[in-house]
Enzyme design. Structure first.
Site, PDB file in Angstrom:
ATOM      1  N   ASP A   1       0.840  -1.185   0.000  1.00 54.90           N
ATOM      2  CA  ASP A   1       0.000   0.000   0.000  1.00 54.90           C
ATOM      3  C   ASP A   1       0.882   1.245   0.000  1.00 54.90           C
ATOM      4  O   ASP A   1       2.107   1.153   0.029  1.00 54.90           O
ATOM      5  CB  ASP A   1      -0.973  -0.023   1.171  1.00 54.90           C
ATOM      6  CG  ASP A   1      -0.259  -0.007   2.527  1.00 54.90           C
ATOM      7  OD1 ASP A   1       0.947   0.283   2.569  1.00 54.90           O
ATOM      8  OD2 ASP A   1      -0.923  -0.296   3.532  1.00 54.90           O
TER       9      ASP A   1
ATOM     10  N   CYS B   1      -7.642 -27.832   7.252  1.00 60.07           N
ATOM     11  CA  CYS B   1      -6.352 -27.240   7.620  1.00 60.07           C
ATOM     12  C   CYS B   1      -5.627 -28.162   8.597  1.00 60.07           C
ATOM     13  O   CYS B   1      -6.217 -29.069   9.193  1.00 60.07           O
ATOM     14  CB  CYS B   1      -6.529 -25.846   8.206  1.00 60.07           C
ATOM     15  SG  CYS B   1      -7.037 -25.794   9.942  1.00 60.07           S
TER      16      CYS B   1
END
Length: 380
Positions: free
Chosen positions: A96, A318
């Site tokens: 960013d 997971c």
């Protein structure tokens, strides 16, 4: 001829949802819609990047403000760039611009015509971010997607403040594009490997959002980002604005909704044609004991799980859910063992990656409507 950066592969049978592909070159391909884990300081908090890679992520986010202050752009460049420093050479990086810190650290910021002056939260030293400077910093990082400096006002900003932010953001995107082109001509950056996006602002004003999106999409940018949402407005207001914005977006470029990560919001955004997302929610909430599951949010600290042999999410594949009970995970939090937040973070990252994969599958199979309706019933 190199492959196009973004390719739309298929549209959903209803709405604007689409599946696509980002090709970063060198074999790095990211299927969209895609969620990006946030690596503020060059790390996904509490998780090895090897685990992030194993889950299936190939695109992560870094924070220009924090990395600029520590360890510094020159040091990162000296160490071979951000990807090399953190061991992410086989993946892609979006950084960013630091514009969001203008919003989140407003008491440390002063606007100037040429940019934003801020005081470091580390030592109080003064720094100036300009459109040119943030591109040079991200070039030093070796970022694959570079975000321009923008002005992100809060959701309750006055009309005058919102108009000011638009004029500033639009002026800065012109400066960004010019400087990016200069650096490419000088050989300082590789436009086939390092691309710049534009950021549209406008808060919750439909007319200003339209104006800003048209203005940003007129610039020579590789992708279009929408900022200034999920900054305090209600979910109803957010979804209403997504309905306004979606039809305005250029189908030929990737669309990035910044800072949005709750499951209902991701689904609403994909419904309106967005392709890319980032949010700290996955790991921040994990560190506080909150899991995102196929059945909704779960607080592992709750006493009801003290004797449960069930997996944290029985439908999840997971590593945590395949091997450990929610009782054990709760015990780790109760004992303040660092492994607890680490395991929760791993699970949540897996959840968001899996959620995006299910969205892509639903779009491609013609089952998007059924997917959306089913997930809207889950209590998030």
């Amino acid at each position: 001829m190199s492959a196009p950066f973004f390719t739309e592969l298929q549209r959903a049978e209803s709405g604007l949802a689409r599946a696509g592909r980002l090709d970063f070159g060198g074999g790095v391909v990211v299927e969209t819609p895609a969620f990006m884990p946030v690596g503020t300081a060059g790390t996904i908090k509490g998780v090895w990047l090897e685990d992030v890679r194993e889950i299936g992520y190939r695109l992560i986010l870094g924070n220009t403000y924090h990395l600029y202050l520590r360890p510094g752009a020159e040091r990162i460049r000296h160490l071979g760039g951000l990807a090399r420093m953190i061991g992410w050479e086989d993946g892609a990086l979006l950084t960013d611009s630091g514009g969001y810190q203008v919003f989140s650290l407003a008491d440390r910021v002063k606007f100037r015509h040429e940019g934003v002056e801020f005081k470091s939260h580390l030592d109080g030293s003064a720094h100036l971010f300009t459109p040119d400077r943030v591109i040079d910093v991200q070039t030093d990082f070796g970022s694959n997607i570079m975000m321009p400096l923008d002005d992100c006002p809060p959701a309750d900003a006055t009309p005058e403040r919102v108009r000011e932010s638009l004029e500033r953001t639009h002026r800065w995107i012109d400066e960004t594009v010019r400087h990016y082109a200069r650096r490419a001509d000088e050989g300082r950056l590789d436009p086939a490997r390092q691309r710049v996006f534009g950021i549209a602002q406008g808060c919750l004003d439909p007319a200003l959002r339209r104006e800003s999106i048209e203005r940003i999409q007129a610039a020579a940018v590789a992708g279009v980002a929408v900022g200034g949402l999920s900054v305090g407005e209600t979910r109803e207001a957010l979804h209403g604005m997504l309905n306004v914005i979606g039809p305005l977006l250029d189908p030929g470029r990737p669309r990035y909704l910044m800072g949005v990560g709750a499951a209902p919001d991701l689904i609403a955004a994909v419904e309106n044609g967005f392709d890319m997302f980032d949010c700290v929610l996955a790991t921040r909430n994990a560190r506080n004991g909150q899991l995102f599951t196929s059945r909704g949010k779960v607080n592992v600290r709750n006493s009801q799980y003290a004797d449960s042999e069930s997996a944290p999410d029985p439908d999840c594949q997971c590593r945590v859910c395949r091997r450990y009970s929610i009782a054990y995970l709760r015990h780790l939090f109760q004992a303040e063992e660092m492994l607890g937040p680490m395991m929760a973070s791993l699970h949540n990252l897996h959840f968001f990656h899996d959620l995006m994969a299910k969205m892509r599958s639903a779009i491609r199979s013609g089952a998007w409507r059924e997917f959306r309706e089913r997930w809207q019933k889950i209590p998030f």
